[in-house]
Structure formats: C-alpha cells, structure tokens
Design a protein around this motif. Structure first.
Motif, mmCIF file in Angstrom:
data_model
loop_
_atom_site.group_PDB
_atom_site.id
_atom_site.type_symbol
_atom_site.label_atom_id
_atom_site.label_comp_id
_atom_site.label_asym_id
_atom_site.label_seq_id
_atom_site.Cartn_x
_atom_site.Cartn_y
_atom_site.Cartn_z
ATOM 1 N N CYS A 98 -2.452 -29.127 -33.703
ATOM 2 C CA CYS A 98 -2.502 -29.663 -35.067
ATOM 3 C C CYS A 98 -1.076 -29.970 -35.514
ATOM 4 O O CYS A 98 -0.181 -29.151 -35.318
ATOM 5 N N GLU A 99 -0.865 -31.131 -36.109
ATOM 6 C CA GLU A 99 0.457 -31.508 -36.632
ATOM 7 C C GLU A 99 0.354 -31.785 -38.120
ATOM 8 O O GLU A 99 -0.484 -32.568 -38.549
ATOM 9 N N GLU A 100 1.255 -31.158 -38.891
ATOM 10 C CA GLU A 100 1.092 -31.245 -40.336
ATOM 11 C C GLU A 100 2.166 -32.041 -41.068
ATOM 12 O O GLU A 100 2.210 -32.033 -42.288
ATOM 13 N N THR A 101 3.042 -32.753 -40.333
ATOM 14 C CA THR A 101 4.067 -33.521 -41.029
ATOM 15 C C THR A 101 4.029 -34.997 -40.635
ATOM 16 O O THR A 101 3.593 -35.361 -39.547
ATOM 17 N N THR A 102 4.546 -35.815 -41.538
ATOM 18 C CA THR A 102 4.683 -37.242 -41.263
ATOM 19 C C THR A 102 5.595 -37.470 -40.069
ATOM 20 O O THR A 102 5.300 -38.273 -39.171
ATOM 21 N N THR A 103 6.737 -36.759 -40.036
ATOM 22 C CA THR A 103 7.680 -36.898 -38.933
ATOM 23 C C THR A 103 7.030 -36.545 -37.608
ATOM 24 O O THR A 103 7.179 -37.253 -36.604
ATOM 25 N N GLY A 104 6.294 -35.445 -37.591
ATOM 26 C CA GLY A 104 5.628 -35.033 -36.367
ATOM 27 C C GLY A 104 4.613 -36.043 -35.883
ATOM 28 O O GLY A 104 4.489 -36.304 -34.675
#
Length: 422
Positions: free
Chosen positions: A149-155
């Motif tokens: 799971c990725e929770e950032t825009t950058t990620g």
C-alpha cells in the motif's frame, strides 16, 4: 529473518505510550477496527514491513496490525519525523523497530534494509523507499510479497514509473488516490499541520503576510486555504495550466516563482518536484523571508545552493537555520527543508489520520484476502482502492459524527443506474 530493534533509547517508552494513548482516544475508526480484528485476526502469520512517519498515530496503526495477528517490522519514512519515545513504546510492546530521530543517510537506509530483510508479505510504504529497496537490492525476497500500500503522491509517481517500465513485480494499492485519503488527508490534514509546524517553529503572525504556495494539488489547496484563513495574502505558483486556473478562480494571485520571489514573506513548497526554489530565487527574496517544504523529499527548496551563497549561517531557533547573504539579507529555512509539518511538528491531526490509516489497514486486508486473484502481470500491478472500502470508511466516520444521510430508493437507483449493480 532474525531481527533486533535498533532505536535510540528503550527506556523512554512510557512517554511514547502516553502519546499513543492520546491519539487512540481520537481515532475511533481504528479503534473499531482494532476491536474487530483482535477477534478475527486477518493478518495471522503475515509479516508486515512498514515505513511511515514514526509518530503516535502511526504507532497506533502498528498496534492495530499487531493485534490483528501481523508480525511488525517498522522504520520511519523521514529522518526528522521519527520520535524516539514512540519507537521505544513499540519495542516495549514487542515489535521490531529500526529508526532514530535525526538519522544519518546511512542509518536511514539501514532501517529500510532491516525491515526488508525480514522478508515481508505486505508492505506499507510512505514515499516508495521500501518498494524501491526491495526491487533494487533484494529481488530474491519479492516472491514473499503479496502486495503493498502506498499513501503518498510522491510514492505513487515512483510506482507509476516502475509499472510503466514493467519493473514493478507485485501488486500495489494506490491508497493516496482513495477519496477518503486525498480529499481529507492531503487537503485538510496538510493544510492544518503545515501551519501548525510553521507557527510553533517561528512564533510569528501570519495575518498580513504574503505567503507563496508552490503547487496547487490537494496539499497545496489545503495550505493556501489555511493561509487565507489566517489572514495572509496568498500567491500560488504552478506549472499545470488547469490547476493554475483553479487557483485563480479560488481567489488567489497566480504567477511564476521568479515573479513571486521578491514578494513573499513565507514560501511553502508542495509540489513533489525538485529545484522549485533555487539560487536565482534566493537572490531576489526580501530580508527575513522564510522558506519551508511540505513535499515528501527535501529537494524542493535547494538548501545546498543557499548554503553555498551564504557568507554565514546560524541556528536562529529550534528547527530554523538562518543564512546571511553577501548583501546582508537574512533568509531562513525551516526543518532543514524537510517536511515542515512532521520535522517541526506532530503531523496531521489524529482525526484525519484515523481515516487514512483505516484505508491503509483495510487495503492491506484486501491484499491478503485477494492474494490469489490480484494481477501480477508486469505493467498491470497498480490497483485502485475498491470503492467499497472508501464508502465503508466514510460511513464509519459519519456514524462517529452522528451524521445521518439520505439513501436512494430502489426507483431512484434504477433511474440513475438502470438495472446494473450499484
């Protein structure tokens, strides 16, 4: 898979536990899930590697996952946002933690490596460092990974690049793109926490000042909105013509950074890009201007260029470094150009992270429940959070607020959607 925690001081766990206990009482969604999952144990036998800003709200997420049966391997996603007493509290509870506040680049990378070396089944990432590390350095461990799971825009930008090149080798849930994440976390959470960090660090008034917000995505919208609410005059800089038009129609001045540089009193970068504020801009800034960053990495404000230009520098206050230019003008950088809301504050409010982390844990459960059906075809590894998860989180939050909303009648549903399922 043997691991031994590496933290600064295990003796300060009681202070961390007090912080965790405070947020626990302000995160009812996670509390409800904790109660349910302690009975059902959906993560039994699964190793979870987590790299998120290591403060109290993240710690409570780790507690809920551990209570649901997960073996937790934890590191921070930013060297300055780790709180050592929180790390100690998690170790006291039996979890493996590899993080210290103010970590050197080598120590930070070591923490990422340690949690990956635990051969995780599920990855919970903030910025993409865990996913990048396992692909680049531990490809032999990838078969263990159900997904992440990725929770950032950058990620997500990093994931999209990997996926486009068909180099992403396990499914990833795009948590940041869930409505109950970016609508509220990115806008209201970032908006409030950035100004909490700036105000507690500077102890200066915002009203009447000229604030320059670089970037008008969901985070930039929140920062600009809160600046306006505090009485500032707001300039927005953008590279996207549609977002620039939106900022203009929201009532903000819109211009390039070269035009804004001599006007601003406080600059906040929220772009996810690098070199947003550079030497050319520093040369034009007024005496006393303050620069800070609310994007994920510390590259948006080119602090190295400012150091090279300056004739001297000094720590003016905690988390403020003041630089004197040859002209005698003084420019200040908050939190070394890292995330000002976390490196110089406590991050988003607990009630906001309650929604974001509820989506995280439900998305992780979705991965575990659907490990045999999710695509593992190179180039098709990115998965939206199911609408049912978004709607469940929203319904739980409304119930917590005591808010009742209307429901479609069967005739209305057919009118809108025909006989299709909805």
């Amino acid at each position: 898979m043997q691991a031994m925690s590496e933290i600064r001081n295990p003796e300060i766990w009681e202070s961390g536990e007090l912080k965790i206990d405070w947020v626990r009482h302000h995160m009812p969604l996670l509390s409800g899930l904790e109660k349910e999952f302690r009975e059902t144990k959906p993560f039994t036998g699964l190793r979870v590697a987590l790299s998120v800003h290591l403060e109290a709200k993240t710690a409570y997420l780790c507690e809920v996952l551990a209570g649901a049966g997960a073996q937790m391997y934890i590191t921070g996603s930013n060297p300055l946002s780790t709180q050592d007493d929180i790390a100690a509290a998690l170790v006291h509870e039996g979890m493996e933690v590899f993080a210290v506040h103010g970590a050197t680049p080598q120590e930070y990378e070591s923490g990422i490596r340690k949690v990956i070396e635990a051969a995780p089944n599920i990855i919970i990432d903030d910025g993409g460092d865990l996913v990048s590390m396992i692909h680049e350095n531990y490809p032999q461990l990838i078969p263990n990974v159900i997904g992440g799971c990725e929770e950032t825009t950058t990620g997500i930008l990093r994931l999209q690049n990997l996926n486009r090149e068909k180099k992403l080798l396990f499914p990833m849930m795009l948590v940041n793109d869930a409505a109950c994440k970016h609508f509220f976390d990115n806008r209201y959470g970032t908006g409030q926490s950035v100004w909490n960090g700036i105000n507690r660090t500077t102890n200066l008034i915002v009203a009447g000042k000229q604030v320059v917000v670089a970037g008008y995505g969901w985070c930039g919208k929140g920062v600009a909105m809160r600046a306006k609410g505090l009485g500032a005059k707001v300039i927005v800089t953008e590279v996207d013509p549609i977002k620039a038009m939106e900022a203009y129609m929201d009532g903000f001045s819109v211009m390039g950074m070269a035009q804004a540089a001599p006007l601003g009193d406080i600059f906040v970068t929220v772009t996810g890009c690098d070199d947003v504020i550079t030497a050319d801009h520093f040369k034009e800034m007024k005496d006393g201007a303050i620069c800070c960053n609310a994007g994920h990495f510390d590259c948006e404000v080119n602090v190295a260029a400012l150091k090279e230009m300056a004739v001297s520098s000094r720590p003016a206050r905690e988390n403020i470094q003041e630089y004197v230019l040859p002209s005698g003008r003084r420019l200040s950088i908050l939190a070394a150009g890292r995330l000002v809301n976390l490196a110089a504050g406590d991050g988003h409010p607990a009630e906001i992270m309650d929604m974001s982390f509820a989506i995280q844990i439900l998305s992780a459960k979705y991965l575990a429940d659907n490990k045999d059906v999710l695509s593992r075809v190179p180039g098709a590894m990115l998965h939206d959070v199911p609408a049912s998860i978004d709607e469940e989180v929203a319904a739980r939050k409304l119930a917590d607020w005591g808010v009742v909303i209307d429901k479609l009648s069967e005739d209305q549903r057919i009118y809108l959607y025909g006989n299709s399922e909805k």
